[in-house]
Each structure stands twice: as structure tokens, then as C-alpha cells.
Motif scaffolding. Structure first.
Motif, PDB file in Angstrom:
ATOM      1  N   ASP A 121       0.554  -1.302   0.159  1.00  0.00           N
ATOM      2  CA  ASP A 121       0.021  -0.017  -0.166  1.00  0.00           C
ATOM      3  C   ASP A 121       0.819   1.315   0.008  1.00  0.00           C
ATOM      4  N   ALA A 122       1.986   1.204   0.722  1.00  0.00           N
ATOM      5  CA  ALA A 122       2.793   2.304   0.773  1.00  0.00           C
ATOM      6  C   ALA A 122       3.489   2.561  -0.499  1.00  0.00           C
ATOM      7  N   LEU A 123       3.649   1.787  -1.500  1.00  0.00           N
ATOM      8  CA  LEU A 123       4.308   1.624  -2.582  1.00  0.00           C
ATOM      9  C   LEU A 123       3.267   2.232  -3.620  1.00  0.00           C
ATOM     10  N   VAL A 124       2.071   1.903  -3.639  1.00  0.00           N
ATOM     11  CA  VAL A 124       0.986   2.316  -4.279  1.00  0.00           C
ATOM     12  C   VAL A 124       0.850   3.873  -4.138  1.00  0.00           C
ATOM     13  N   LEU A 161      -9.428   0.622  -5.373  1.00  0.00           N
ATOM     14  CA  LEU A 161      -9.347   0.860  -3.940  1.00  0.00           C
ATOM     15  C   LEU A 161     -10.751   1.537  -3.280  1.00  0.00           C
ATOM     16  N   PRO A 162     -11.862   1.040  -2.894  1.00  0.00           N
ATOM     17  CA  PRO A 162     -12.899   1.650  -2.294  1.00  0.00           C
ATOM     18  C   PRO A 162     -12.876   2.169  -1.036  1.00  0.00           C
ATOM     19  N   ASP A 163     -11.941   1.635  -0.224  1.00  0.00           N
ATOM     20  CA  ASP A 163     -11.644   2.220   1.188  1.00  0.00           C
ATOM     21  C   ASP A 163     -11.172   3.664   1.012  1.00  0.00           C
ATOM     22  N   ARG A 164     -11.546   4.494   1.397  1.00  0.00           N
ATOM     23  CA  ARG A 164     -11.410   5.996   1.587  1.00  0.00           C
ATOM     24  C   ARG A 164     -10.302   6.214   2.459  1.00  0.00           C
ATOM     25  N   ASP A 165      -9.977   5.219   3.453  1.00  0.00           N
ATOM     26  CA  ASP A 165      -8.773   5.416   4.340  1.00  0.00           C
ATOM     27  C   ASP A 165      -7.618   5.033   3.922  1.00  0.00           C
ATOM     28  N   HIS A 166      -7.674   4.155   2.622  1.00  0.00           N
ATOM     29  CA  HIS A 166      -6.527   3.771   2.071  1.00  0.00           C
ATOM     30  C   HIS A 166      -5.424   4.780   1.800  1.00  0.00           C
ATOM     31  N   PRO A 167      -4.152   4.831   1.904  1.00  0.00           N
ATOM     32  CA  PRO A 167      -3.303   5.860   1.726  1.00  0.00           C
ATOM     33  C   PRO A 167      -3.047   6.407   0.270  1.00  0.00           C
ATOM     34  N   ALA A 168      -3.438   5.481  -0.516  1.00  0.00           N
ATOM     35  CA  ALA A 168      -3.564   5.764  -1.942  1.00  0.00           C
ATOM     36  C   ALA A 168      -4.678   6.766  -2.156  1.00  0.00           C
ATOM     37  N   ARG A 169      -5.738   6.399  -1.758  1.00  0.00           N
ATOM     38  CA  ARG A 169      -7.081   7.300  -1.999  1.00  0.00           C
ATOM     39  C   ARG A 169      -6.612   8.609  -1.307  1.00  0.00           C
ATOM     40  N   GLN A 170      -6.067   8.806  -0.034  1.00  0.00           N
ATOM     41  CA  GLN A 170      -5.690   9.794   0.460  1.00  0.00           C
ATOM     42  C   GLN A 170      -5.041  10.718  -0.232  1.00  0.00           C
TER      43      GLN A 170
END
Length: 208
Positions: A60-63, A121-130
Motif C-alpha cells: 500500500d505504501a508503494l502504491v 481501492l474503495p476504502d477511502r482510508d487507504h493511503p493511496a486514496r488519500q
């Protein structure tokens, strides 16, 4: 990170972190985030999973880092528009539209990385979404500022309409629903910025 150099030759010259990001970009764009595992990225980058985790704590950090680089390219387009058309906000807006129009052929093959990533990435808390949401908010603020400097009525509404057109063109190019999308995009935005005395999208009042 694109280059005309053959990929093996290019990869051999990159530092490890850049090799990983280069490989991740290519795989995420062509195959999607969810389908690509860390092992596949390691193989493409000619490194190991352990090396990837030394640079990026999680996938996730890489994305998120990949999308920060993509976002920086878009922000750089704003910087270039402002630098090349100092004191000419309408030309700055047109330069941004041209940046999007010129990129549509690539999007037609691979899709917009932001649109594709949000779909995966439906989760809005995902770091990439942010990362994407912060980028879009900053982009909107800068475009509103340009519209205000250009004297367009209701700069927030003007920026919203221009954004709808720019992003709509990207989606249309991706799904192939509109031909000559870049040409049509430029004509629409040119018409928008040429109407200082009336709301965007509304014909000027009749003088009869």
C-alpha cells in the motif's frame, strides 16, 4: 519515469528504489493494482521482495508513493502553465487543457491512473486514496485561483465546469465513446474562457 531507452538498459542504470517504482508503475498501469503482487514487482525490478520492503513498508505504501509521483506530474503542468504564461490566466487554463488533451492517446490505451486506482481501492482510508483526494483538492484550488484571476464569473463554478470537461474527456478517451476527444476538449474549454460576461455554459444575452 518513461523513457525511450530499452527497458533492460534503463533499469540497470536506476538506483534500487527507482527501479522498484519504475516496475510498479509499469505493472500497476498495465495490469492493475490488485492483480500485481510484490513478487511480480521484484522480478520486474530485478530485485527481491526483501529489498522492496526495505524501501516501502507495505505494498500500500508503494502504491501511494507511485500515485504521489503521478500527482506531482500534474502539479508540474500547473507550474509550467503559470511560468510560460505569466500574467495570462486564460492562457494558463488553456495550457492545462492542452496538457490533458495531449495525454488522451495514452489514456485511451492504459486509462487514467487516478480513475483506475479509485475503482480498485474503495476504502477511502487507504493511503493511496488519500493521496488522490489531497491532489484533487489542491488541483481544484489552483484552478479556482486561475479562474478568479481570469475574471470568469463565479470562479468556483467555472473551475468545477472546466474540471468536469477535463475529467470527462479522460473517461471518454478511456472507454472510446467520443472520437477526436482532444480536439473537442480544446474547443469546449476555449469557449468557456472566452465568455467573461456571462455564466459559463450560458449563451450571452441577445442584443436584439
Amino acid at each position: 519515469m518513461a523513457s525511450t531507452t530499452s527497458r533492460p538498459g534503463r533499469v540497470a542504470k536506476l538506483p534500487p528504489r527507482e527501479r522498484i517504482l519504475d516496475a510498479a508503475e509499469e505493472l500497476f498501469q498495465s495490469e492493475g493494482i490488485r492483480r500485481v503482487g510484490v513478487q511480480a514487482i521484484a522480478e520486474k525490478a530485478e530485485t527481491t521482495k526483501m529489498a522492496i520492503y526495505r524501501h516501502f513498508e507495505t505494498k500500500d505504501a508503494l502504491v501511494a508513493e507511485w500515485l504521489r509521483i503521478v500527482a506531482a506530474d500534474y502539479q508540474a503542468a500547473f507550474d509550467r502553465a503559470e511560468a510560460e504564461h505569466t500574467g495570462q490566466p486564460r492562457q494558463q487554463i488553456l495550457a492545462l487543457a492542452r496538457f490533458i488533451a495531449d495525454g488522451l492517446p495514452a489514456i485511451s490505451h492504459r486509462g487514467c491512473p487516478f480513475i483506475n486506482s479509485i475503482a480498485e481501492l474503495p476504502d477511502r482510508d487507504h493511503p493511496a486514496r488519500q493521496v488522490i483526494e489531497r491532489h484533487k483538492a489542491r488541483q481544484t484550488r489552483r484552478l479556482v485561483g486561475m479562474c478568479a484571476e481570469a475574471g470568469l464569473p463565479d470562479p468556483e463554478q467555472a473551475a468545477a465546469e472546466i474540471t468536469f470537461v477535463l475529467e470527462g474527456a479522460q473517461v471518454s478517451a478511456q472507454n472510446g465513446s467520443i472520437d477526436r476527444a482532444g480536439e473537442r476538449l480544446m474547443r469546449i474549454v476555449e469557449a468557456m474562457v472566452a465568455r467573461p460576461g456571462s455564466p459559463l455554459g450560458t449563451p450571452p444575452p441577445s442584443t436584439d
